[in-house]
Write an enzyme that holds these catalytic residues in place. Sequence first.
Site, PDB file in Angstrom:
ATOM      1  N   MET A 116     -60.148  -5.170  22.824  1.00 35.94           N
ATOM      2  CA  MET A 116     -59.131  -4.512  22.014  1.00 35.94           C
ATOM      3  C   MET A 116     -58.376  -3.392  22.728  1.00 35.94           C
ATOM      4  O   MET A 116     -57.583  -2.710  22.120  1.00 35.94           O
ATOM      5  CB  MET A 116     -59.777  -3.954  20.728  1.00 35.94           C
ATOM      6  CG  MET A 116     -60.085  -5.016  19.701  1.00 35.94           C
ATOM      7  SD  MET A 116     -58.602  -5.823  19.051  1.00 35.94           S
ATOM      8  CE  MET A 116     -58.039  -4.621  17.874  1.00 35.94           C
TER       9      MET A 116
ATOM     10  N   ASP B 148     -64.409  -3.633  10.194  1.00 32.54           N
ATOM     11  CA  ASP B 148     -65.096  -4.083  11.409  1.00 32.54           C
ATOM     12  C   ASP B 148     -66.215  -3.120  11.772  1.00 32.54           C
ATOM     13  O   ASP B 148     -66.339  -2.712  12.935  1.00 32.54           O
ATOM     14  CB  ASP B 148     -64.078  -4.215  12.551  1.00 32.54           C
ATOM     15  CG  ASP B 148     -64.639  -4.986  13.733  1.00 32.54           C
ATOM     16  OD1 ASP B 148     -64.109  -4.835  14.842  1.00 32.54           O
ATOM     17  OD2 ASP B 148     -65.626  -5.728  13.547  1.00 32.54           O
TER      18      ASP B 148
ATOM     19  N   GLY C 216     -61.683  -3.809  27.483  1.00 24.73           N
ATOM     20  CA  GLY C 216     -62.310  -4.878  26.717  1.00 24.73           C
ATOM     21  C   GLY C 216     -61.320  -5.516  25.786  1.00 24.73           C
ATOM     22  O   GLY C 216     -60.122  -5.275  25.886  1.00 24.73           O
TER      23      GLY C 216
END
Lengths: 1035, 195
Positions: free
Chosen positions: A102, A213, A100
């Site tokens: 990251m 995050d 994905g």
Amino acid sequence: MKSESWNRVEQLLQAALELEETQREDFLQQTCAENEDLRREVESLLEFRNDVDKFMETPALEVAAKGLANKHFLYQEANERDMEGKTVSHYEVLQKLGGGGMGIVYKARDTKLGRLVALKFLPSELSQDRQAVERFRREAYAASALNHPNICTIYDIDEYNGEPFIAMEFLSGQTLKGSIGDRPLPLDRIVDLAIQICRGLEAAHRQGIIHRDIKPANVFLSDEGTAKILDFGLAKLVSGATETTVVTNPLPVALEDSVSSLGALMGTPRYMSPEQLRGEELDVRTDLFSFSVLLYEMATAVPPFSGATANAIKDEILHQRPVDAEQLNPCLPSELGRIVRKGLEKKPGQRYQNASELRADLQRLMREAESGQRGVEASPSLLPVFAKAGRKRLLFSAAALVLVIVAATFLTHRRQPVILGGTDSILISDFLNTTGEPVFDDTLKQATSVQLAQSPFLNILSEARIGAVLKLMAKPRDTKLTPDIARDLCQRAGAKVYIAGSIASLGKQYVIGLNAINCQTGDLMAQEQETADGKEHVVKALGTAATRLRGRLGESLGTMQKFDTPLDQVTTSSLEALKALTVGRKTLLEKGDAAAIPFFKHAIELDPNFADAYAALAISYTNLREPGLAGENLKRAYNLRDRVSEREKFRISNYYYILVSGQLDKAIETNELWAQAYPRDYVPHGNLSTTYSYLGQYQSAVTEVLEDLRLNPESGSAYTNLVDLFTALNRLDDAKATYVQALARKLDNPYLHTNRYGVAFLEGDTAEMERQVAWAEGRARGADVFFSFESDTEAFHGRLAAARELSQRAVESARLNGDPETAAQWEMNSALREAEFGNVERARAQTASALALAPSRDVQLLAALAFARTGDSARAHKLAEDLTRGFPLNTVIDRYWLPTINASIEISRRNPTRAVQLLHSTAQYEFGNPPPQFEVGGSLYPPYIRGQATLLLHQGTQSIAEFQKFIDHRGVAVNCPLGALARLGLARAYVLTGDKGKSLNQYREFLTLWKNADPDLRILHQAKAEYAQLSNSIQ
Amino acid sequence: MGAGPSLRDVTQLLRAWSAGDQSALDKLTPLVYRELHRAAKRYMARQQADHTLQTTALVNEVYLRLVAFKEVSWADRAHFFAVCAQLMRRILTDWARRQRYQKRGNKARHISLDEALLLSPERSPGLVALDDALRVLSGTDPRKSQVVELRFYAGLSVDETAEVLKVSPETVMRDWRIAKLWLLREMTGGKPVEV
């Protein structure tokens, strides 16, 4: 037996299904002529005829397998598999788990350690991007410092063909994103997960790391129900971050600017805080905002800011108040809604200031929910709610839920009726020994205790409680617990069941029996028996019987398997050694540590691998203030810790980390795991509170102390600590109230009074201070403590002669108590004072005297500091080196004392710049109250020395910031004389910045504090002269 | 952890159970359970979306591990599968419940037809509702409930199911169809009419 009517229905149904659509009506018309009901029944089933073909065509396992495919570690797709089967560094890649934005993740095996890991690579497009690579490395660097059960552990960072990757903990389960479907989670699940995530955040924030995050995809739920925070990819290192300060001083790292400029672009907007969206300076409260968004979503199944476009979301976050969670989910208690609202405040200053405050509220909510008081409005003073330990039956508290998941096998379905519920206690009475062999007296009861105590399910009455009840029964402490007495005791203590054991001999065999008897009725509830062929097998047999009994009492298979080390491994296989330990423990209760030690030693002679005996010996030595011997034995116990039960392992590890190696992060980890495995144990919470206060994490410490008290309402030390913690947090009213409560419960001890004295000092309440001093007068225990603390008060006001006298009395008193180490500590307190007042000769003489009295580690540490403060660099350096070598892992020494000592040395060598550098590492810890505790509170030495150094460097602003800490953290420093001297420091610093008005104020403050000071003090003269000069220069 | 069950144990227990000894099932369950659970986990971890499923292969694998097959008879095997079917049902339902973190014993509320049909992992209420509905069905018509267990949870074919239950394959087909109708109605909240 199928009923007639059902048969009929079936027949008709069958026939109808074979017919055409058009014919069906008629058919049913005919066959169900008189019977409307029958017709309706058949028709209601026929309704689904078109769906039948699709239904259940895929076997269940495949359905589940598809679901599990989504459970993989991070992301969902599974396309290219080029890495599978390859060896990357020392990892063997097994399977691609997902890829994905990251990074791509693989499941792998660490060939060196044999464990499963997850390898995370940057996607190949990005591995050329220097910034991305740098960000990636920073993730590893930041997160590798974190070691906590609620954070995904990073093991390693390495490279493969030029591509960097991280090796981390392999987790089996799914993310919170996958878990929050279209339905809110159950309340206890929400609170339990929230508390776990909070703990993880606390751990990261403690290290100065902000996640930035936090979102559901970044919270992983393992199969056992543990929440783990992932992906510190956007983490930013913040220095100087503590719970009580908010302003951050970022380290001068080269890429800082570029990272923050990308800040607005990175991360998912839906969970970002207002300050993130505005590109402002961030601190720990950003994470708390994002966390509250998460909490909202868990509670309502929808996000609070639900706009369709990024811009819409941004607007909502910045300007709009989300719908109250309680409106979307009426089952939510209003308190939870309040917690979420507070967390989502637009202004950071109005939110929770740190994760532990949040956690405290969540824990309180959990407690209130358990005792049935939902939605109670928060009382602003957060006084501990010492409700009587709820006798209400509690089948699934959140803690118990975690426990069951932790111990999961799927089979918790019990086959027999449950005998014990969640809060029932059991009593272990004495064994009936008809073998004629005294070796079995007491030892078997002890062994049964050990075996049953492994279980987190069973609540065993402690020796202390038994002793207290016996007292009430007007019986001596060592009364044998025969069945009659056991039953009586059991009822008075409120236990449900007592365990009566017996051993009899049959030729060479022994028959061991365990009965569980209902205290109220005397009924036999469960019975287990085992035979042993010979004495050497008795312990093992007993263990087997006890384990079965655990099951019969209702413990689930899961926890039994998890917490079931065979008895002979968990204690010893030598009956004689066990006897020695047992007798030793009895002696300890009756006659004290010194009398017990020979028995413990004997136990070790008989079995040199008897971990429990080493541990018992270590504790007694600690109580007798023999830290050297205690440490030795603790080390041995620690090395044998795999030979003890789970709980013992925690206990021993904790002692080891606190008393021997000083590794506070490991101590915290151990205790958190302990608390999770045994949620009803209060000890780990007490340990955590002490450790946190060493580190200056007072809010977290309060949370833990409150848990400690909830589980153990009679704990005097917990009350004492709570007074201290409230003081450190400047919550003086709460401190006083706690003191009153402690007295009301008759939980008195000298330190409770010294802490109260401290509060009185801070309030300037001289009457109360005198009252407390009067309390101590004439008491053998505690007099020395008061003398020393009073001496600090005198020194605070410049009354050095009085201070000296009081210190002398303290030293004498401690010596008379046969406590040379404490005496040496008071001596060092005095020596350091002399050093700060500039009396070099006296300081050195007293230091030498203290070292002669008791050359322990703590005294050496203080001595090193005193030598450094008097400019004797050589001696200071030598002692510092010894400490470094002797205690390499000790957090407090390494991060607090050594930098302080070394910085001090540098100042006397005229290197103030170097001094400031050396003190960088104390930033996280400097508001703590670490050992050795030679004053009422923490000394705040590091800021003081930094203040001095920056003064020398003419850095006025920095100097002001340092000395100001003594005012902002009065609750920590209390009456430490440095607090008064800090005023002088402030005055001088304001001169540097040209703030003459403020400077004059501070001089006045100082001189007021010192209005009755000894007239001949050099400091006083200097201060007066400086003040005069400054006043004149203004006129 | 204790040592694995001895092969003799399992076979004896299976025999005892088929002879009517209920306590044998109690003893059998944890033994088989552990193996089945492990095998299922291994199996599910290996699965990719497009693989064809061999549930029977899995159950066979466990069966071969556990039973001293030299001593086995055809009847034993049938019983073994019946046991496994029940256990698979328990494993999977528990897993589905845990996905939703529901407390044990809660009746699954009624679900929509879509949810019933899809029985997808995201809609694990389906698996939970199914379990509850099956329980009710077994009160009305035990054999149909067994058919569902063997076909859906143990993945047996129509013929295999017929063998185990000692009925004809046509009977199995009929039972299967009617059971499905009944379950769909039950899961979506419809109630039987008193006839």
